[in-house]
Design a protein around this motif. Structure first.
Motif, short mmCIF file in Angstrom:
data_model
loop_
_atom_site.label_atom_id
_atom_site.label_comp_id
_atom_site.label_asym_id
_atom_site.label_seq_id
_atom_site.Cartn_x
_atom_site.Cartn_y
_atom_site.Cartn_z
N GLU A 188 0.82 -1.22 0.00
CA GLU A 188 0.00 0.00 0.00
C GLU A 188 0.86 1.26 0.00
O GLU A 188 0.48 2.28 -0.58
N LYS A 189 2.04 1.19 0.64
CA LYS A 189 2.88 2.38 0.80
C LYS A 189 4.10 2.39 -0.11
O LYS A 189 4.94 3.29 -0.03
N GLY A 190 4.24 1.36 -0.96
CA GLY A 190 5.36 1.33 -1.88
C GLY A 190 6.70 1.06 -1.22
O GLY A 190 7.74 1.55 -1.67
N ILE A 191 6.69 0.27 -0.16
CA ILE A 191 7.91 -0.06 0.58
C ILE A 191 8.43 -1.42 0.11
O ILE A 191 7.67 -2.38 -0.03
N ALA A 192 9.73 -1.52 -0.12
CA ALA A 192 10.33 -2.80 -0.47
C ALA A 192 10.16 -3.76 0.71
O ALA A 192 10.39 -3.38 1.87
N PHE A 193 9.78 -4.99 0.41
CA PHE A 193 9.52 -6.00 1.45
C PHE A 193 10.37 -7.23 1.14
O PHE A 193 10.10 -7.97 0.20
#
Length: 323
Positions: free
Chosen positions: A107-112
């Motif tokens: 949702e926040k465009g964070i690399a996971f």
């Protein structure tokens, strides 16, 4: 900002320390310090903040702004005990927790970047990232496999089957190296052989089983320094997503590990030897005598660095462990 869950654990603390060496201290460590001794793993690290894993999850669910400036989450936190059979706990801790973080990152465009496990292969004799070879034998392996399946299925719901931000799962093979001492019986054989040799001069191995000679059961032993390098390489290559084996691609025997430990101590003037105990009856038919990562997908993604072999990795580890 960088978040490392399981940041006081084995692989997580090595990621934190390496990030420090690269000049990053804007790191939030998330963990469960019910075992207070785990703090030793990060006592030489510089971080911006520490959060308990339950408090962190609650804040993610509330969407209170904690993740607004986060670049990447290295999700190493999990119950990794292969002898834990409380499936309700395992699925809540390893599966549901991971799903919540995954969706927040998307949702926040964070690399996971998350820890999977070679235990998903369980009873297989082929170690390739394909459904037909995945046969977990315990609830820990199942929790990791089911999350991998969830990631695969969720990816198919996006246009062109591409996630809006990077998602990478690493199927860790037999990782060993600094900052694992808190794992007790789950620590690597290199750790245990080192202690055995110092205590009584003998590395104790299993005798032959399943067609393998004494101490000749084989595993893909991968040095934690290499595991960290792969994690950070993927973060710096954000177009690469997927689920990847993370091993050396070459198996070596338990004898090789013991021989490396004996050689290292021998060069310091402490002589050692090996002994073999009969293979335990209760493990027959339920023991992986062979693992070897197929790393063709990892290489195809563009990772080209060599991996340390057992002697190289063990020597680096014992230099640190016995400092």
């Amino acid at each position: 900002m960088i978040i490392v869950t399981g940041g006081a654990g084995f692989i997580g603390s090595n990621i934190v320390k390496t990030l420090n060496e690269q000049g990053r201290t804007d790191i939030i460590v998330v963990d469960d310090l019910s075992d207070g001794k785990q703090f030793y793993n990060i006592s030489d690290c510089d971080i911006a903040d520490y959060l308990d894993k339950d408090d962190f999850l609650q804040r993610v669910q509330l969407d209170d702004g904690l993740l607004d400036d986060v670049e990447v989450i290295f999700h190493e936190g999990a119950c990794s005990s292969t002898t834990e059979w409380n499936g309700k706990f395992m699925m809540e801790n390893n599966y549901e927790y991971s799903k919540t973080l995954l969706h927040a990152c998307l949702e926040k465009g964070i690399a996971f970047l998350y820890a999977s496990s070679a235990s998903v292969y369980g009873g297989s004799d082929v170690f390739k990232e394909e459904r037909r070879f995945e046969k977990p034998l315990n609830v820990y392996g199942y929790s990791k496999w089911q999350f991998d399946q969830y990631v695969r299925q969720l990816q198919c719901t996006y246009p062109d089957k591409v996630f809006p931000s990077q998602v990478v799962g690493f199927r860790y093979f037999n990782v060993y190296g600094p900052r694992e001492q808190h794992k007790g019986s789950m620590s690597s054989v290199a750790f245990h052989f080192n202690n055995q040799l110092k205590d009584n001069g003998i590395c104790k191995l299993f005798g032959g089983s399943g067609g393998y000679g004494d101490g000749e059961q084989r595993r893909d032993f991968v040095f934690v320094g290499d595991v960290v390098k792969v994690n950070l390489w993927f973060w710096q290559n954000p177009t690469q997503s997927g689920i990847f084996n993370l091993g050396t691609g070459n198996c070596q025997s338990f004898n090789d590990v013991a021989d490396a430990v004996i050689k290292w101590h021998g060069e310091k003037g402490l002589q050692g030897s090996k002994s073999y105990t009969p293979f335990p009856e209760h493990l027959k038919g339920a023991y992986q005598s062979f693992t070897e990562a197929d790393i063709s997908a990892l290489r195809a993604a563009g990772y080209t660095d060599a991996f340390a072999n057992v002697e190289q990795g063990v020597f680096a580890y014992l230099d640190w462990l016995n400092a």
